[in-house]
Write a protein that holds these residues in place. Structure first.
Motif, PDB file in Angstrom:
ATOM      1  N   GLU A   1       0.845  -1.198   0.000  1.00  0.00           N
ATOM      2  CA  GLU A   1       0.000   0.000   0.000  1.00  0.00           C
ATOM      3  C   GLU A   1       0.876   1.242   0.000  1.00  0.00           C
ATOM      4  O   GLU A   1       1.605   1.505   0.951  1.00  0.00           O
ATOM      5  N   THR A   2       0.829   1.996  -1.059  1.00  0.00           N
ATOM      6  CA  THR A   2       1.623   3.207  -1.180  1.00  0.00           C
ATOM      7  C   THR A   2       0.686   4.393  -1.341  1.00  0.00           C
ATOM      8  O   THR A   2      -0.072   4.470  -2.310  1.00  0.00           O
ATOM      9  N   TRP A   3       0.737   5.289  -0.374  1.00  0.00           N
ATOM     10  CA  TRP A   3      -0.187   6.423  -0.390  1.00  0.00           C
ATOM     11  C   TRP A   3       0.313   7.566  -1.264  1.00  0.00           C
ATOM     12  O   TRP A   3      -0.488   8.327  -1.803  1.00  0.00           O
ATOM     13  N   LEU A   4       1.620   7.708  -1.390  1.00  0.00           N
ATOM     14  CA  LEU A   4       2.173   8.846  -2.118  1.00  0.00           C
ATOM     15  C   LEU A   4       2.790   8.392  -3.434  1.00  0.00           C
ATOM     16  O   LEU A   4       3.435   7.345  -3.502  1.00  0.00           O
ATOM     17  N   SER A   5       2.609   9.208  -4.454  1.00  0.00           N
ATOM     18  CA  SER A   5       3.206   8.904  -5.747  1.00  0.00           C
ATOM     19  C   SER A   5       4.724   9.083  -5.663  1.00  0.00           C
ATOM     20  O   SER A   5       5.255   9.739  -4.760  1.00  0.00           O
ATOM     21  N   ASP A   6       5.416   8.517  -6.625  1.00  0.00           N
ATOM     22  CA  ASP A   6       6.868   8.697  -6.682  1.00  0.00           C
ATOM     23  C   ASP A   6       7.225  10.171  -6.796  1.00  0.00           C
ATOM     24  O   ASP A   6       8.237  10.621  -6.237  1.00  0.00           O
ATOM     25  N   ARG A   7       6.399  10.914  -7.508  1.00  0.00           N
ATOM     26  CA  ARG A   7       6.675  12.350  -7.700  1.00  0.00           C
ATOM     27  C   ARG A   7       6.637  13.089  -6.358  1.00  0.00           C
ATOM     28  O   ARG A   7       7.522  13.909  -6.067  1.00  0.00           O
ATOM     29  N   ILE A   8       5.640  12.815  -5.545  1.00  0.00           N
ATOM     30  CA  ILE A   8       5.527  13.485  -4.251  1.00  0.00           C
ATOM     31  C   ILE A   8       6.601  12.973  -3.297  1.00  0.00           C
ATOM     32  O   ILE A   8       7.222  13.751  -2.556  1.00  0.00           O
ATOM     33  N   ARG A   9       6.852  11.674  -3.316  1.00  0.00           N
ATOM     34  CA  ARG A   9       7.889  11.109  -2.451  1.00  0.00           C
ATOM     35  C   ARG A   9       9.252  11.715  -2.766  1.00  0.00           C
ATOM     36  O   ARG A   9      10.023  12.054  -1.866  1.00  0.00           O
ATOM     37  N   ARG A  10       9.571  11.856  -4.049  1.00  0.00           N
ATOM     38  CA  ARG A  10      10.863  12.446  -4.427  1.00  0.00           C
ATOM     39  C   ARG A  10      10.967  13.887  -3.953  1.00  0.00           C
ATOM     40  O   ARG A  10      12.035  14.329  -3.515  1.00  0.00           O
ATOM     41  N   ALA A  11       9.853  14.624  -4.034  1.00  0.00           N
ATOM     42  CA  ALA A  11       9.873  16.014  -3.578  1.00  0.00           C
ATOM     43  C   ALA A  11      10.164  16.092  -2.084  1.00  0.00           C
ATOM     44  O   ALA A  11      10.972  16.918  -1.631  1.00  0.00           O
ATOM     45  N   ILE A  12       9.516  15.238  -1.304  1.00  0.00           N
ATOM     46  CA  ILE A  12       9.699  15.268   0.149  1.00  0.00           C
ATOM     47  C   ILE A  12      11.103  14.814   0.528  1.00  0.00           C
ATOM     48  O   ILE A  12      11.703  15.340   1.474  1.00  0.00           O
ATOM     49  N   ASP A  13      11.648  13.859  -0.219  1.00  0.00           N
ATOM     50  CA  ASP A  13      12.958  13.312   0.104  1.00  0.00           C
ATOM     51  C   ASP A  13      14.095  14.043  -0.601  1.00  0.00           C
ATOM     52  O   ASP A  13      15.259  13.624  -0.498  1.00  0.00           O
ATOM     53  N   SER A  14      13.775  15.091  -1.330  1.00  0.00           N
ATOM     54  CA  SER A  14      14.805  15.799  -2.105  1.00  0.00           C
ATOM     55  C   SER A  14      15.796  16.500  -1.180  1.00  0.00           C
ATOM     56  O   SER A  14      15.525  16.759  -0.010  1.00  0.00           O
ATOM     57  N   GLY A  15      16.950  16.807  -1.725  1.00  0.00           N
ATOM     58  CA  GLY A  15      17.950  17.538  -0.959  1.00  0.00           C
ATOM     59  C   GLY A  15      17.766  19.042  -1.087  1.00  0.00           C
ATOM     60  O   GLY A  15      16.729  19.530  -1.546  1.00  0.00           O
TER      61      GLY A  15
END
Length: 370
Positions: A339-353
């Motif tokens: 179960e993945t609630w967040l898209s890869d696009r949103i996850r990358r934004a949150i985990d970005s440097g």
């Protein structure tokens, strides 16, 4: 009874014992929260067009007068919000405005879009590029409309308002509670973290309020996607004939909400509209999105409180105040292979440097899972 349930295949039934239990709830039956949260956002009214003409709403403009923000205007607002330390871009507009407003439809076509949702996707991508997480409230949505924009939103929302058939929604463009619930259901089916809520004082009665809360709970029990509900009182304005509900009414409704919903769902009251200090002992744990740079365009006569005022509210209640992201932390923590609630696009934004990622991570460090 849910108005429009059959039309939208809403299979929610209510146990009379559940209704009676909620109708008996008082503030003494719930506990105060041990912390308060808020989100720092920038409010972006993408268009003031709406197919509905609800009598309590000052947001919409009639055809020929409605505005539509350009991508350049959106970018300017987003950059202003980022510079002010915001993490959320709150996009709002009326329901299916391009279906009723010829000028809006024509302008969208000139910009290369065949619908307002296609344009919403563009500006959500723009917000992500500029360092803010989109949270969109586009009103009623079909599965196809929501699916088009879900992966570029950290969370989304629509106010249920009430399950009742009220005069405030009457007319040729009547708002349908069944359709609202279908939108909330769609969010669950698509795995979108979602915000909804009640609008108190538009002609509903106490049983309607209890049924509305139970309908939200039952959809959450199926999908697990409701992150917060807003308990919002109607306020007087130039179009509204409704009186603002009493403090006693709001205390009881907020208490009912806290008693009706599982602990992981936050109960929010808007601090610019509600007697917040007098509601905190009724189970409120969130003060909503507060903008340091833009107005509340839906309630323009009621200014956002400054952060200092939120700190004062929390200090008076004797609890910490913590900033949060537009998506609650449990939806980040709960991601798994199944179960993945967040898209890869949103996850990358949150985990970005960089500055953007550091801002998100700083908020997450201070926030609590819920």
């Amino acid at each position: 009874m849910i108005s429009g349930a059959d039309e939208y295949d809403i299979d929610i039934t209510f146990d009379e014992a559940e209704i009676d239990r909620l109708l008996a709830v008082t503030p003494g039956d719930v506990e105060s929260a041990n912390s308060l949260t808020y989100a720092k956002n920038v409010f972006i009214p993408l268009t003031t067009a709406c197919r509905y003409t609800c009598t309590y709403c000052t947001y919409f403009d009639p055809p020929g007068e409605a505005s539509l923000l350009s991508p350049e205007e959106v970018r300017e607002i987003v950059r202003m919000g980022f510079d002010a330390g915001c993490t959320e871009a709150l996009f709002t507009f009326g329901d299916d405005p391009d279906g009723r407003y010829t000028q809006v439809h024509d302008q969208l076509a000139e910009w290369g879009h065949d619908s307002i949702h296609s344009y919403l996707r563009e500006v959500c991508e723009l917000a992500l590029e500029e360092g803010l997480l989109p949270h969109s409230n586009p009103g009623d949505q079909t599965p196809e409309q929501m699916e088009l924009v879900a992966d570029v939103n950290a969370s989304m929302g629509v106010m249920l308002e009430t399950t009742a058939d009220v005069a405030a929604h009457a007319g040729p463009r009547q708002k349908n509670p069944g359709q609202r619930l279908a939108t909330i259901r769609t969010a669950g089916e698509l795995g979108v973290p979602f915000t909804t809520g009640l609008l108190v004082g538009i002609g509903e009665d106490w049983r309607d309020r209890a049924e509305s809360l139970l309908a939200i709970r039952k959809l959450h029990e199926r999908y697990g996607h409701i992150q917060e509900i807003i308990v919002q009182n109607v306020v007087p304005n130039e179009r509204s004939q409704f009186e603002q509900p009493s403090v006693e009414t709001m205390r009881r409704v907020v208490s009912m909400a806290r008693a009706a919903l599982p602990e992981e769902i936050s109960v929010q009251v808007p601090p610019n509209l509600s007697p917040t200090r007098e509601l905190l002992d009724c189970g409120v744990d969130d003060l909503g999105g507060v903008s340091p740079v833009t107005d509340d365009y839906i309630n323009p006569d009621y200014a956002w409180p400054a952060l200092r005022e939120l700190e004062d509210i929390a200090e008076e209640a004797g609890v910490p105040l913590r900033e949060r992201l537009p998506v609650y932390r449990r939806f980040l923590d709960d991601d798994s292979d199944d179960e993945t609630w967040l898209s890869d696009r949103i996850r990358r934004a949150i985990d970005s440097g960089g500055e953007t990622g550091e801002r998100y991570q700083s908020v997450l460090t201070e926030s609590i899972p819920r």
